[in-house]
Design a protein around this motif. Structure first.
Motif, PDB file in Angstrom:
ATOM      1  N   PRO A  19      19.886  28.397 -13.482  1.00 55.68           N
ATOM      2  CA  PRO A  19      20.822  28.022 -14.553  1.00 55.68           C
ATOM      3  C   PRO A  19      22.249  27.835 -14.047  1.00 55.68           C
ATOM      4  CG  PRO A  19      19.432  29.856 -15.226  1.00 55.68           C
ATOM      5  CD  PRO A  19      19.141  29.624 -13.783  1.00 55.68           C
ATOM      6  N   PHE A  20      22.676  28.634 -13.095  1.00 55.93           N
ATOM      7  CA  PHE A  20      24.067  28.495 -12.627  1.00 55.93           C
ATOM      8  C   PHE A  20      24.287  27.138 -11.959  1.00 55.93           C
ATOM      9  CE2 PHE A  20      22.220  29.904  -8.606  1.00 55.93           C
ATOM     10  CZ  PHE A  20      22.963  29.232  -7.651  1.00 55.93           C
ATOM     11  N   MET A  21      23.200  26.563 -11.412  1.00 55.52           N
ATOM     12  CA  MET A  21      23.332  25.247 -10.779  1.00 55.52           C
ATOM     13  C   MET A  21      23.543  24.157 -11.829  1.00 55.52           C
ATOM     14  SD  MET A  21      23.295  25.006  -7.469  1.00 55.52           S
ATOM     15  CE  MET A  21      22.479  23.496  -6.931  1.00 55.52           C
ATOM     16  N   ILE A  22      22.879  24.300 -12.993  1.00 52.35           N
ATOM     17  CA  ILE A  22      23.092  23.335 -14.076  1.00 52.35           C
ATOM     18  C   ILE A  22      24.546  23.393 -14.538  1.00 52.35           C
ATOM     19  CG2 ILE A  22      22.557  22.842 -16.505  1.00 52.35           C
ATOM     20  CD1 ILE A  22      20.371  21.916 -14.809  1.00 52.35           C
ATOM     21  N   ARG A  23      25.053  24.639 -14.725  1.00 49.22           N
ATOM     22  CA  ARG A  23      26.449  24.777 -15.165  1.00 49.22           C
ATOM     23  C   ARG A  23      27.403  24.213 -14.108  1.00 49.22           C
ATOM     24  NH1 ARG A  23      24.790  29.848 -17.083  1.00 49.22           N
ATOM     25  NH2 ARG A  23      25.676  30.876 -15.265  1.00 49.22           N
ATOM     26  N   ALA A  24      27.086  24.475 -12.852  1.00 44.82           N
ATOM     27  CA  ALA A  24      27.939  23.951 -11.782  1.00 44.82           C
ATOM     28  C   ALA A  24      27.938  22.427 -11.790  1.00 44.82           C
ATOM     29  CB  ALA A  24      27.460  24.471 -10.424  1.00 44.82           C
ATOM     30  N   LEU A  25      26.745  21.841 -12.011  1.00 46.89           N
ATOM     31  CA  LEU A  25      26.632  20.383 -12.037  1.00 46.89           C
ATOM     32  C   LEU A  25      27.456  19.806 -13.187  1.00 46.89           C
ATOM     33  CD1 LEU A  25      25.191  17.813 -10.934  1.00 46.89           C
ATOM     34  CD2 LEU A  25      23.429  18.211 -12.660  1.00 46.89           C
ATOM     35  N   LEU A  26      27.297  20.407 -14.385  1.00 49.48           N
ATOM     36  CA  LEU A  26      28.054  19.919 -15.549  1.00 49.48           C
ATOM     37  C   LEU A  26      29.556  20.047 -15.308  1.00 49.48           C
ATOM     38  CD1 LEU A  26      25.995  21.299 -18.577  1.00 49.48           C
ATOM     39  CD2 LEU A  26      26.326  18.913 -17.900  1.00 49.48           C
ATOM     40  N   ALA A  27      29.971  21.208 -14.783  1.00 52.05           N
ATOM     41  CA  ALA A  27      31.396  21.421 -14.525  1.00 52.05           C
ATOM     42  C   ALA A  27      31.917  20.382 -13.534  1.00 52.05           C
ATOM     43  CB  ALA A  27      31.629  22.834 -13.993  1.00 52.05           C
ATOM     44  N   GLY A  28      31.132  20.123 -12.494  1.00 51.36           N
ATOM     45  CA  GLY A  28      31.542  19.136 -11.496  1.00 51.36           C
ATOM     46  C   GLY A  28      31.654  17.744 -12.096  1.00 51.36           C
ATOM     47  N   LEU A  29      30.679  17.364 -12.930  1.00 47.84           N
ATOM     48  CA  LEU A  29      30.691  16.020 -13.512  1.00 47.84           C
ATOM     49  C   LEU A  29      31.847  15.848 -14.496  1.00 47.84           C
ATOM     50  CD1 LEU A  29      26.852  15.417 -14.052  1.00 47.84           C
ATOM     51  CD2 LEU A  29      28.340  14.528 -12.238  1.00 47.84           C
ATOM     52  N   LEU A  30      32.096  16.882 -15.321  1.00 45.21           N
ATOM     53  CA  LEU A  30      33.227  16.787 -16.262  1.00 45.21           C
ATOM     54  C   LEU A  30      34.545  16.696 -15.508  1.00 45.21           C
ATOM     55  CD1 LEU A  30      32.022  19.392 -18.924  1.00 45.21           C
ATOM     56  CD2 LEU A  30      32.331  16.937 -19.290  1.00 45.21           C
ATOM     57  N   THR A  31      34.659  17.473 -14.430  1.00 45.33           N
ATOM     58  CA  THR A  31      35.861  17.413 -13.600  1.00 45.33           C
ATOM     59  C   THR A  31      36.072  16.011 -13.058  1.00 45.33           C
ATOM     60  OG1 THR A  31      35.656  19.731 -12.951  1.00 45.33           O
ATOM     61  CG2 THR A  31      36.921  18.295 -11.479  1.00 45.33           C
ATOM     62  N   VAL A  32      34.967  15.413 -12.590  1.00 43.14           N
ATOM     63  CA  VAL A  32      35.049  14.085 -11.986  1.00 43.14           C
ATOM     64  C   VAL A  32      35.488  13.032 -13.003  1.00 43.14           C
ATOM     65  CG1 VAL A  32      33.464  12.255 -11.321  1.00 43.14           C
ATOM     66  CG2 VAL A  32      33.582  14.351  -9.978  1.00 43.14           C
ATOM     67  N   VAL A  33      35.012  13.135 -14.244  1.00 43.37           N
ATOM     68  CA  VAL A  33      35.426  12.172 -15.275  1.00 43.37           C
ATOM     69  C   VAL A  33      36.939  12.265 -15.478  1.00 43.37           C
ATOM     70  CG1 VAL A  33      35.304  11.593 -17.726  1.00 43.37           C
ATOM     71  CG2 VAL A  33      33.202  12.095 -16.453  1.00 43.37           C
ATOM     72  N   ALA A  34      37.437  13.499 -15.649  1.00 44.76           N
ATOM     73  CA  ALA A  34      38.871  13.672 -15.901  1.00 44.76           C
ATOM     74  C   ALA A  34      39.709  13.228 -14.712  1.00 44.76           C
ATOM     75  CB  ALA A  34      39.170  15.137 -16.243  1.00 44.76           C
ATOM     76  N   THR A  35      39.325  13.676 -13.507  1.00 39.65           N
ATOM     77  CA  THR A  35      40.181  13.384 -12.353  1.00 39.65           C
ATOM     78  C   THR A  35      40.077  11.920 -11.920  1.00 39.65           C
ATOM     79  OG1 THR A  35      38.426  14.167 -10.888  1.00 39.65           O
ATOM     80  CG2 THR A  35      40.178  15.733 -11.441  1.00 39.65           C
ATOM     81  N   SER A  36      38.937  11.283 -12.098  1.00 31.79           N
ATOM     82  CA  SER A  36      38.792   9.911 -11.600  1.00 31.79           C
ATOM     83  C   SER A  36      39.584   8.912 -12.429  1.00 31.79           C
ATOM     84  CB  SER A  36      37.318   9.495 -11.574  1.00 31.79           C
ATOM     85  OG  SER A  36      36.610  10.277 -10.656  1.00 31.79           O
ATOM     86  N   VAL A  37      39.550   9.037 -13.776  1.00 24.04           N
ATOM     87  CA  VAL A  37      40.267   8.044 -14.584  1.00 24.04           C
ATOM     88  C   VAL A  37      41.779   8.233 -14.433  1.00 24.04           C
ATOM     89  CG1 VAL A  37      38.413   7.653 -16.247  1.00 24.04           C
ATOM     90  CG2 VAL A  37      40.077   9.462 -16.686  1.00 24.04           C
ATOM     91  N   ILE A  38      42.229   9.473 -14.345  1.00 22.47           N
ATOM     92  CA  ILE A  38      43.663   9.705 -14.138  1.00 22.47           C
ATOM     93  C   ILE A  38      44.037   9.387 -12.694  1.00 22.47           C
ATOM     94  CG2 ILE A  38      45.474  11.481 -14.115  1.00 22.47           C
ATOM     95  CD1 ILE A  38      43.897  12.837 -16.415  1.00 22.47           C
ATOM     96  N   GLY A  39      43.164   9.794 -11.768  1.00 22.93           N
ATOM     97  CA  GLY A  39      43.431   9.549 -10.345  1.00 22.93           C
ATOM     98  C   GLY A  39      43.542   8.075 -10.011  1.00 22.93           C
ATOM     99  N   THR A  40      42.857   7.220 -10.774  1.00 16.06           N
ATOM    100  CA  THR A  40      42.973   5.779 -10.542  1.00 16.06           C
ATOM    101  C   THR A  40      44.437   5.355 -10.615  1.00 16.06           C
ATOM    102  OG1 THR A  40      40.762   5.327 -11.395  1.00 16.06           O
ATOM    103  CG2 THR A  40      42.335   3.504 -11.429  1.00 16.06           C
TER     104      THR A  40
END
Lengths: 289, 272
Positions: A19-40
């Motif tokens: 289960p911790f891997m699922i949470r880690a995956l979700l956290a990573g993906l949400l982080t990527v959405v936020a940082t990628s659109v702003i980082g552009t």
């Protein structure tokens, strides 16, 4: 070579049985959405170094909040505002180029943070480690909720500000003439950048968040011809980095955040080298001056 | 052709066709304690072309910045027709962010953001308008090319199209043709003339006396002061030019044209 000859156990099973891997995956993906659109926009506006400085400059705020016992996110946000204000003050008061002031404040704030944390001798290394490098495998549902909100705000903010950011990046005078408020736009982008950094440092860490802000958009700029496409490609590349990074970390026992960051930067280098072979990659050549 | 006619509200009297768009009375501006411009008086009328000439550093660009509203005069009065007419400004070629991915069509469309703001979508009419101004500048075939890959002359034509897309009533152009290929030069000069014929007021700075001779009004500046203002014939005299440019004026000896030796000053980016 488990990822080739036993793909189910290498790619899927770590998530289904942990289960911790699922949470880690979700956290990573949400982080990527936020940082990628702003980082552009951070990449296109040439603000990478400021982003880097901001990411490290929030450490004293985190440290003070941690020791005083209140929310480290609030401490980080306050420190981010102080950092932005100081950069502006140095820019307007000194004849030096921007990067000197940013570099000085960045190392000043970082060392101030380390000094504060190290004054509490007992668990110095552990705490510092967590702030600097994050712990993507230690996120809880409250973290996920916070990351979801920030991802939504980041996407909505960049959609609303799209024209203003595009014109500001192209020509600040044009932005003023057509009424798109360049200073307000710049301030809004700084705020979004601070928000992304502050909300994600617990996941990916202070030192590594800049990789998520810069690497996926920079890679996307190499292959895409339009800004909305850059954002979409950046999110996709960031997602690949997160999935591959987490799995490598799981199987090889390496630090998760650092592995994800390493994969994202490695992707950039691979695309840079392979770019001449990619059909439809942007026609713009390397910078000549 | 009627040069200017626009509906007006009941509270404001209709501006007559000859009413100035803008009137400057003894305006000046200081940067620090150093006066950059002082005591300038002139009017800008709809449907006319005003050429601003003078040596480098005489305050030509500062004057355009004042008219654009980017700076405020620190003395004198700059009064405008009400409501304030929309103003478009073609600055000297800025250092384009080369890695910013943009097609020429997107650059031209930015001009419509003036009417559409942050969020209102582009209408079919907006797109048609952009296509039309691109046609006027003969860049229809460049619309899908990356702006950063175009030559200097092509980029300037795209920027002129972007300016036209704003449908302004006053257009300001800072050395619009300096350093361009001849085809782009004549195209841009022709477009400015056509805009004036349609009732738009144009103010441009130039180093080309020929361009100034074709204007309706010439403002000759030197060190922030007006040496002369009026019709080209009245302003472009050997005496006035010598007063502004000093020894760099080659006066005609046998009735030929006056020539000014002036560096064409500013970097306009890489040539085509």
């Amino acid at each position: 070579m488990g990822f080739l000859n036993d793909p189910y156990h290498w790619w899927v099973e770590p998530f289904t049985s942990n289960p911790f891997m699922i949470r880690a995956l979700l956290a990573g993906l949400l982080t990527v959405v936020a940082t990628s659109v702003i980082g552009t926009w951070v990449v296109l506006r040439g603000m990478s170094f400021l982003g880097d400085a901001l990411a490290h400059g929030v450490l004293p705020g985190i440290a003070v909040a941690f020791i005083a016992g209140f929310d480290t996110t609030v401490g980080a946000m306050v420190a981010a505002l102080v950092m932005v204000g100081l950069v502006h003050a140095v820019r307007t008061r000194s004849p030096l180029p921007d990067d000197v002031g940013i570099g000085l404040l960045f190392v000043g704030m970082l060392s101030f943070g380390v000094v504060i944390i190290s004054s509490r001798r007992s668990s110095y290394v552990g705490d510092l480690n967590r702030f600097l490098f994050g712990s993507v495998t230690g996120v809880d549902s409250a973290d996920l909720l916070r990351l979801t909100v920030v991802a939504v705000v980041a996407v909505a903010g960049t959609l609303v500000l799209y024209r203003a950011l595009l014109v500001l990046t192209f020509d600040e005078t044009l932005a003023r003439m057509v009424g798109l408020r360049p200073r307000l736009t710049h301030l809004a982008l700084l705020t979004l950048m601070a928000l992304a950094i502050v909300a994600t440092f617990g996941v990916v860490g202070n030192l590594l968040v800049i990789a998520f802000l810069i690497a996926p958009p920079a890679t996307a700029v190499l292959v895409a011809r339009r800004v909305p496409v850059i954002m979409a490609v950046a999110v996709a590349l960031g997602a690949v980095s997160v999935v591959v990074g987490i799995l490598i970390s799981f199987h090889a026992g390496t630090a998760a955040s650092a592995t994800m960051a390493l994969v994202s930067v490695a992707l950039f280098l691979v695309v840079l080298v392979l770019r001449p072979l990619i059909p439809g990659a942007r026609a713009l050549g390397p910078r000549t001056r | 052709m009627p040069r200017s006619s626009r509906p007006s509200g009941p509270t404001s009297p209709a501006p007559s066709p000859t009413a100035p768009l803008c009137r400057a009375l003894e305006i000046g501006i200081e940067f620090g304690s150093r006066p950059a411009l002082s005591g300038l008086t002139f009017e800008i009328h709809p449907g006319t072309i005003t050429a601003v000439i003078g040596p480098n550093g005489s305050g030509k660009t500062t004057l355009l910045n004042l008219l654009a509203g980017l700076e405020r005069p620190s003395s004198g009065e700059l009064s405008w027709q009400r409501p304030h007419p929309p103003v478009a400004y073609l600055t000297q070629r800025h250092s384009t962010v080369r890695w910013l991915p943009l097609t020429s069509a997107e650059v031209i469309r930015m001009g419509r953001y003036r009417m559409r703001g942050l969020l209102r979508p582009m209408s079919a009419a907006d797109r048609r308008f952009c296509t039309r101004v691109a046609g006027e500048l003969e860049i229809g075939d460049l619309l899908h090319r990356q702006y950063g890959n175009l030559s200097g002359g092509q980029q300037q034509r795209v920027l002129v199209a972007q300016m036209l897309a704003q449908e302004a009533r006053l257009i300001l152009l800072d050395e619009p043709i300096t350093g361009l290929d001849l085809a782009s030069q004549s195209r841009i000069i022709e477009i400015v003339g056509r805009q004036a014929a349609a009732g738009v007021a144009a103010v441009l700075t130039t180093h080309h006396l020929d361009e100034a001779r074709d204007a309706d009004q010439v403002l000759l500046l030197s060190e922030g002061r007006m040496v002369a203002a009026g019709s080209p014939g009245a302003v472009l005299t050997a005496a006035n030019l010598r007063s502004a440019y000093g020894d760099r004026v080659l006066a005609p000896t046998t009735g030929g044209e006056i020539t000014v030796l002036d560096d064409h000053g500013h970097d306009h980016g890489p040539p085509g």
